[in-house]
Enzyme design. Sequence first.
Site, mmCIF file in Angstrom:
data_model
loop_
_atom_site.group_PDB
_atom_site.id
_atom_site.type_symbol
_atom_site.label_atom_id
_atom_site.label_comp_id
_atom_site.label_asym_id
_atom_site.label_seq_id
_atom_site.Cartn_x
_atom_site.Cartn_y
_atom_site.Cartn_z
ATOM 1 N N GLY A 13 30.588 31.648 35.159
ATOM 2 C CA GLY A 13 31.784 30.911 35.572
ATOM 3 C C GLY A 13 31.647 30.350 36.978
ATOM 4 O O GLY A 13 30.564 29.940 37.393
ATOM 5 N N ASN A 14 32.765 30.370 37.689
ATOM 6 C CA ASN A 14 32.779 29.740 39.020
ATOM 7 C C ASN A 14 31.829 30.430 40.000
ATOM 8 O O ASN A 14 31.045 29.770 40.687
ATOM 9 C CB ASN A 14 34.202 29.758 39.597
ATOM 10 C CG ASN A 14 35.070 28.712 38.948
ATOM 11 O OD1 ASN A 14 34.572 27.720 38.399
ATOM 12 N ND2 ASN A 14 36.382 28.912 38.989
ATOM 13 N N ASP A 35 26.184 34.360 29.658
ATOM 14 C CA ASP A 35 27.622 34.428 29.344
ATOM 15 C C ASP A 35 27.775 34.795 27.874
ATOM 16 O O ASP A 35 26.773 34.908 27.148
ATOM 17 C CB ASP A 35 28.333 33.102 29.691
ATOM 18 C CG ASP A 35 29.775 33.342 30.155
ATOM 19 O OD1 ASP A 35 30.564 33.921 29.373
ATOM 20 O OD2 ASP A 35 30.112 32.962 31.285
ATOM 21 N N ARG A 86 41.896 36.402 39.102
ATOM 22 C CA ARG A 86 43.362 36.452 39.264
ATOM 23 C C ARG A 86 43.991 35.074 39.114
ATOM 24 O O ARG A 86 43.377 34.069 39.416
ATOM 25 C CB ARG A 86 43.699 36.925 40.697
ATOM 26 C CG ARG A 86 43.529 38.361 40.907
ATOM 27 C CD ARG A 86 44.243 38.769 42.175
ATOM 28 N NE ARG A 86 43.501 38.464 43.387
ATOM 29 C CZ ARG A 86 44.017 38.625 44.595
ATOM 30 N NH1 ARG A 86 45.264 39.040 44.748
ATOM 31 N NH2 ARG A 86 43.298 38.374 45.665
ATOM 32 N N ASN A 124 36.624 42.133 39.475
ATOM 33 C CA ASN A 124 37.781 42.896 39.959
ATOM 34 C C ASN A 124 38.479 43.670 38.849
ATOM 35 O O ASN A 124 38.369 43.277 37.679
ATOM 36 C CB ASN A 124 38.793 41.918 40.580
ATOM 37 C CG ASN A 124 38.478 41.648 42.037
ATOM 38 O OD1 ASN A 124 38.104 42.547 42.776
ATOM 39 N ND2 ASN A 124 38.653 40.384 42.457
ATOM 40 N N ARG A 155 35.972 36.614 56.189
ATOM 41 C CA ARG A 155 37.318 36.042 56.372
ATOM 42 C C ARG A 155 37.880 36.463 57.732
ATOM 43 O O ARG A 155 38.401 35.640 58.487
ATOM 44 C CB ARG A 155 38.239 36.509 55.231
ATOM 45 C CG ARG A 155 37.879 35.844 53.921
ATOM 46 C CD ARG A 155 38.681 36.380 52.745
ATOM 47 N NE ARG A 155 38.378 35.562 51.572
ATOM 48 C CZ ARG A 155 38.489 35.972 50.308
ATOM 49 N NH1 ARG A 155 38.930 37.192 50.046
ATOM 50 N NH2 ARG A 155 38.203 35.164 49.315
ATOM 51 N N HIS A 179 38.908 46.994 48.123
ATOM 52 C CA HIS A 179 39.107 45.541 48.118
ATOM 53 C C HIS A 179 40.508 45.236 47.593
ATOM 54 O O HIS A 179 40.701 44.746 46.488
ATOM 55 C CB HIS A 179 38.026 44.906 47.232
ATOM 56 C CG HIS A 179 38.018 43.419 47.246
ATOM 57 N ND1 HIS A 179 38.003 42.682 48.403
ATOM 58 C CD2 HIS A 179 38.003 42.505 46.228
ATOM 59 C CE1 HIS A 179 37.987 41.392 48.104
ATOM 60 N NE2 HIS A 179 37.996 41.261 46.795
HETATM 61 N N1 LIG Z 1 34.696 41.131 44.771
HETATM 62 C C1 LIG Z 1 35.219 40.037 45.306
HETATM 63 O O1 LIG Z 1 35.307 39.911 46.521
HETATM 64 C C2 LIG Z 1 35.677 38.909 44.406
HETATM 65 C C3 LIG Z 1 35.981 37.651 44.931
HETATM 66 C C4 LIG Z 1 36.372 36.645 44.051
HETATM 67 C C5 LIG Z 1 36.465 36.900 42.677
HETATM 68 N N2 LIG Z 1 36.173 38.139 42.222
HETATM 69 C C6 LIG Z 1 36.211 38.451 40.780
HETATM 70 O O2 LIG Z 1 35.019 37.984 40.146
HETATM 71 C C7 LIG Z 1 35.257 37.786 38.762
HETATM 72 C C8 LIG Z 1 34.702 36.429 38.328
HETATM 73 O O3 LIG Z 1 35.366 35.384 38.974
HETATM 74 P P1 LIG Z 1 35.055 33.854 38.583
HETATM 75 O O4 LIG Z 1 35.906 33.014 39.458
HETATM 76 O O5 LIG Z 1 33.596 33.605 38.518
HETATM 77 O O6 LIG Z 1 35.653 33.834 37.088
HETATM 78 P P2 LIG Z 1 35.317 32.801 35.902
HETATM 79 O O7 LIG Z 1 36.406 32.935 34.901
HETATM 80 O O8 LIG Z 1 35.020 31.452 36.436
HETATM 81 O O9 LIG Z 1 33.945 33.399 35.283
HETATM 82 C C9 LIG Z 1 33.878 34.639 34.653
HETATM 83 C C10 LIG Z 1 32.925 34.507 33.482
HETATM 84 O O10 LIG Z 1 32.720 35.799 32.894
HETATM 85 C C11 LIG Z 1 32.462 35.563 31.521
HETATM 86 N N3 LIG Z 1 32.547 36.771 30.709
HETATM 87 C C12 LIG Z 1 33.635 37.326 30.089
HETATM 88 N N4 LIG Z 1 33.247 38.416 29.394
HETATM 89 C C13 LIG Z 1 31.927 38.563 29.567
HETATM 90 C C14 LIG Z 1 30.974 39.509 29.102
HETATM 91 N N5 LIG Z 1 31.311 40.538 28.319
HETATM 92 N N6 LIG Z 1 29.699 39.340 29.496
HETATM 93 C C15 LIG Z 1 29.326 38.326 30.291
HETATM 94 N N7 LIG Z 1 30.193 37.400 30.757
HETATM 95 C C16 LIG Z 1 31.475 37.520 30.405
HETATM 96 C C17 LIG Z 1 33.510 34.505 31.145
HETATM 97 O O11 LIG Z 1 33.187 33.873 29.912
HETATM 98 C C18 LIG Z 1 33.433 33.590 32.363
HETATM 99 O O12 LIG Z 1 32.529 32.499 32.152
HETATM 100 C C19 LIG Z 1 36.760 37.959 38.578
HETATM 101 O O13 LIG Z 1 37.038 39.258 38.073
HETATM 102 C C20 LIG Z 1 37.317 37.813 39.988
HETATM 103 O O14 LIG Z 1 38.548 38.484 40.157
HETATM 104 C C21 LIG Z 1 35.788 39.146 43.050
#
Ligand SMILES: NC(=O)c1ccc[n+]([C@@H]2O[C@H](COP(=O)([O-])OP(=O)(O)OC[C@H]3O[C@@H](n4cnc5c(N)ncnc54)[C@H](O)[C@@H]3O)[C@@H](O)[C@H]2O)c1
Length: 312
Positions: A13-14, A35, A86, A124, A155, A179
Amino acid sequence: MATRKKIGLIGAGNIGGELARLFANAELGDVWLYDIPAKENFAKGKALDLEQNGAVLGYDSNIRGTANWADLEGADVLVITAGIPRKPGQSRDDLVATNLPIIRDVANNAKKFCPNAFAIVISNPLDAMVYEYRRVLGCAGSQVAGMAGVLDSARFQLFLAREAGVSVKDVRAMVLGGHGDDMVPVLSMTTINGVPASTLIAKDKLTAIIERTRKGGGEIVNLMGTSAYYAPASSAVAMAAAYLHDQKRLLACAAYLDGEYGYKDLFMGVPCIIGGKGVEKIIDIPLTEEEKAMLANSAKSVQSVVDVVKKS
Ligand SMILES: NC(=O)c1ccc[n+]([C@@H]2O[C@H](COP(=O)([O-])OP(=O)(O)OC[C@H]3O[C@@H](n4cnc5c(N)ncnc54)[C@H](O)[C@@H]3O)[C@@H](O)[C@H]2O)c1
């Protein structure tokens, strides 16, 4: 013969996409962007776009998309972003029901295909997800770290730099604890290249900066409708590079605590040395009484989510 390192990015994803770009651009290894089957073509397309980007930017890393865990076999590093991010109004802890089965699925596959990979968990609620990943894998605590402290510290450093009117390069600051909104920016150790931050920034401004740091993730979620991804990806790559190049960097990471800081069987943000053996050391820094109380409060929040995970 020298071989390239194998980097597995779980979640395309992102954050996953930005991770792939940064790993390739720094030529830290060949990248597999994994993915779920429903998003296999998306992962493959993203990988191809990023690989073509190498012809412009001048990197040779191979980047492949996949939905087949067998392709991750023998990976040296895994960075895990699998799960949902989120939305405005949600807390990180609200994600636990959705992301827990996902992290378990990822950990079971990692155990089968690349049990020795150094793993950096980003999904998360971070401290609980990294806890569960290690529990399922059953590996040493040193082999797994959660990424949060590098980002939260970044940050904090940025807000301090802007307020003091100095370069962000000269700000030394760390954010510890879980976190979540009760994370602990360690003011007693915050300096502008050795000069206490309180020399350059008034107390009320420092208080406001601490508050903004704690809500830093939410500020971006409210603006974009989803989580931040550029700085989170850079933060994880800094941790991975420290491992791959045995840099012995001192970074704030969610590390497995076995008595350190008075906590046991818990992952939480603490200063760690990251090198070729993973989380090589946890550094016990002297905290003020107020900071210790904030850390205890943060640990309590982390423990309450871990307790939910343990019962699920
Ligand atoms: N730790 C931190 O500081 C921090 C900071 C930002 C975001 N995050 C967390 O990171 C995570 C990802 O964020 P994002 O913006 O990339 O989300 P996103 O939705 O863009 O990407 C997440 C990807 O995970 C994939 N996915 C779902 N189930 C899966 C599985 N079983 N196996 C493999 N892939 C799977 C989804 O298809 C999706 O493409 C979120 O939980 C977000 O809250 C954490």
